[in-house]
Design an enzyme around this catalytic site. Structure first.
Site, PDB file in Angstrom:
ATOM      1  N   ASP A  98       4.360  -1.863  -8.637  1.00 43.87           N
ATOM      2  CA  ASP A  98       4.673  -1.608  -7.237  1.00 43.87           C
ATOM      3  C   ASP A  98       3.766  -2.507  -6.394  1.00 43.87           C
ATOM      4  O   ASP A  98       2.967  -3.274  -6.920  1.00 43.87           O
ATOM      5  CB  ASP A  98       4.510  -0.129  -6.884  1.00 43.87           C
ATOM      6  N   LYS A  99       3.922  -2.449  -5.087  1.00 39.82           N
ATOM      7  CA  LYS A  99       3.160  -3.330  -4.208  1.00 39.82           C
ATOM      8  C   LYS A  99       2.074  -2.580  -3.445  1.00 39.82           C
ATOM      9  O   LYS A  99       0.895  -2.912  -3.512  1.00 39.82           O
ATOM     10  CB  LYS A  99       4.108  -4.022  -3.221  1.00 39.82           C
TER      11      LYS A  99
END
Length: 201
Positions: free
Chosen positions: A13-14
């Site tokens: 994920d970021k």
């Protein structure tokens, strides 16, 4: 451990992994990307009156432009949900009743019939839609999170239903950023050097 060592693709994920996980309001702009204080003011009223799920975006808006509780009064609220992807408040601002909505660009633009212009007037959405999308795509290409903000007069009303989130006047985009972590660049470079692809999900 053996499987870990043989991986050639990592999915990550970021937010909070490659970034600091702290939303910050970078700017508020009109449909053509020019600074637009009215958009920030509407977003600030919306965030100040929102009583649904606590979230970092509303926290960031409140930090950028605190609202004096004496200047605005909430009459009703349509909380955020993951189908509509937007939230609205019905507010009394100095005697003027406004429905103020903010949310994902692709879910808010279809319920806007007009666009606010720099001089305070408005024009039909179809005249500005292409320019709005070009601004949105340009901001997104820079890795910025972009929310749409809109409103409409709601005189004499104290309640609002979801079916009344229509015929809004698009005000502008609220532009947020979540800075990369200091070690992200080095980490991504190491993965590339090792022949490991990074996929953001």
């Amino acid at each position: 451990i053996e499987n870990f060592g043989s991986m050639d693709i990592i999915c990550s994920d970021k937010t909070g992994t490659l970034t600091e996980g702290r939303a910050r309001v970078r700017d508020a702009v009109d449909g053509r990307g020019q600074p637009h204080p009215r958009t920030l003011q509407l977003a600030a009223w919306n965030a100040a009156l929102e009583l649904g799920l606590s979230n970092p975006i509303d926290d960031a808006i409140r930090a950028r432009l605190p609202v004096d509780p004496a200047t605005v009064h909430k009459l009703d609220e349509l909380p955020y949900d993951f189908l509509r992807r937007r939230m609205s408040v019905l507010a009394d601002v100095g005697g003027e009743r406004l429905l103020i909505t903010k949310g994902a660009v692709n879910s808010l633009l279809p319920i806007c019939s007009r666009v606010e212009l720099a001089d305070g007037s408005s024009c039909p959405m179809e005249e500005q839609h292409a320019a709005l999308m070009a601004t949105f795509e340009r901001l997104s290409a820079q890795g910025l999170r972009t929310l749409a903000v809109a409103s409409r007069a709601f005189p004499g009303r104290e309640r609002v239903g979801k079916e009344e989130e229509v015929d809004l006047v698009f005000s502008g985009f609220l532009v947020l950023e979540d800075p990369p972590r200091e070690d992200s660049v080095e980490t991504v470079a190491q993965l590339k050097k090792l022949g490991i692809q990074l996929k953001i999900i």
